[in-house]
Write an enzyme that holds these catalytic residues in place. Structure first.
Site, mmCIF file in Angstrom:
data_model
loop_
_atom_site.group_PDB
_atom_site.id
_atom_site.type_symbol
_atom_site.label_atom_id
_atom_site.label_comp_id
_atom_site.label_asym_id
_atom_site.label_seq_id
_atom_site.Cartn_x
_atom_site.Cartn_y
_atom_site.Cartn_z
ATOM 1 N N ASP A 84 -53.995 -63.785 120.142
ATOM 2 C CA ASP A 84 -54.678 -62.446 121.134
ATOM 3 C C ASP A 84 -55.849 -62.650 122.033
ATOM 4 O OD1 ASP A 84 -54.569 -59.740 121.455
ATOM 5 O OD2 ASP A 84 -55.670 -59.245 119.859
ATOM 6 N N HIS A 177 -60.290 -50.951 123.296
ATOM 7 C CA HIS A 177 -60.047 -51.593 122.104
ATOM 8 C C HIS A 177 -61.054 -50.943 120.995
ATOM 9 C CE1 HIS A 177 -59.045 -55.692 123.735
ATOM 10 N NE2 HIS A 177 -57.864 -55.135 123.132
ATOM 11 N N GLY A 209 -54.057 -50.080 120.923
ATOM 12 C CA GLY A 209 -53.257 -48.990 120.248
ATOM 13 C C GLY A 209 -53.913 -47.804 119.206
#
Ligand code: 13P
Length: 287
Positions: A84, A177, A209
């Site tokens: 990531d 984030h 998310g």
């Protein structure tokens, strides 16, 4: 066996659902996510940040742990192990260690440099059969109390990067984030629609998310998002369940101090969060 994220994301884009990328921090995280994906018959992407990679004793340790879990836990759903927000150097480290997917985050470089480095990594990833995620438009976040608002990607730059042959593309659309601040403006669906129009079949990635309202998640999927990253939300549910266990004094009862007992409520809480997300993203029974 670990797989590239290409096939699962192509199917997700065609089927109008999204595959979750859940970031891992340790054995409990990986085990909880894998077992839940299996139970839900959903493909899954395990995300590893560079910091988490260091914490878990390096990429080789992680590859060994995940491969072992897939075998021992009899995981048959497709699993991609993904770096990531990788730097150029760490992309190579993960390729060498046996990751099946990498993200090169060149969003902080001038677009020409982002293109140049992404292009090189597209070639390397293709040779090894790995999937590659690229990023345009930085994703903001809260760090030490300073909140950076997510910058919206330029749709033309997105097209330039998509045309290089990356597997999936993260485009900043006002997402950030960590927890969203009270005054967050929401996702820019206008930007997302333009990016989708320019990039066509390219699976789009939504970072940050955690805390995005359900209706926005659904709309983002409708507009071409096929991969959604979740990290903080699992951390919050793990911490809340662990806090409850300790506040109830359970670690002081019998052998409640045994880490296998102490960490169990947190692990169950991660499972519940992952299950909820898989249902929301629509990837259940899509393995
Ligand atoms: P959150 O921590 O906000 O869920 O973001 C996760 C993420 O985007 C990882 O790349």
């Amino acid at each position: 066996m670990l797989v590239s994220a290409k096939e699962m994301l192509t199917k997700a884009k065609e089927g109008h659902y999204a595959v979750g990328q859940f970031n891992i921090n340790n054995l409990e995280w990986a085990k909880s996510i894998l077992l839940t994906a299996q139970e839900m018959n959903s493909p899954v992407i395990l995300g590893v940040s560079e910091g988490a990679g260091k914490y878990m004793c390096g990429y080789k340790t992680i590859v060994g742990m995940i491969n072992g879990m897939i075998e021992e836990l009899k995981i048959t759903v497709p699993v991609a192990l993904h770096l990531d927000h990788g730097t150029y150097e760490h992309c190579y480290k993960c390729i060498e260690a046996g990751f099946s997917s990498i993200m090169f985050d060149g969003s902080h470089y001038p677009i020409e440099e982002n293109i140049e480095k992404t292009k090189e990594l597209v070639k390397v990833a293709a040779e090894k059969g790995l999937s590659l995620e690229a990023e345009v438009g930085s994703i903001g976040g809260e760090e030490d109390g300073v909140v950076g608002m997510g910058e919206c990607a330029d749709p033309d730059e997105c097209k330039m990067i998509a045309d290089l042959g990356v597997t999936m593309l993260a485009a900043g659309i006002g997402n950030i984030h960590g927890k969203y601040p009270e005054n967050w403006a929401g996702l820019s669906f206008e930007t997302l629609a333009k990016v989708q129009e320019k990039t066509g079949k390219m699976p789009l990635v939504l970072h940050g998310g955690t805390g995005i309202p359900e209706d926005m998640i659904k709309k983002a999927i409708d507009l071409g998002v096929s991969k959604i990253n979740v990290n903080t939300e699992c951390q919050l549910s793990f911490a809340a369940a662990t806090r409850k266990y300790i506040e109830e004094g359970k670690d002081l009862q019998g052998k409640g101090f045994d880490p296998r007992k102490l960490l169990a409520p947190g692990a169950e809480a991660i499972k519940a969060t992952v299950k909820e997300k898989i249902e929301l993203f629509g990837s259940a029974n899509k393995a």
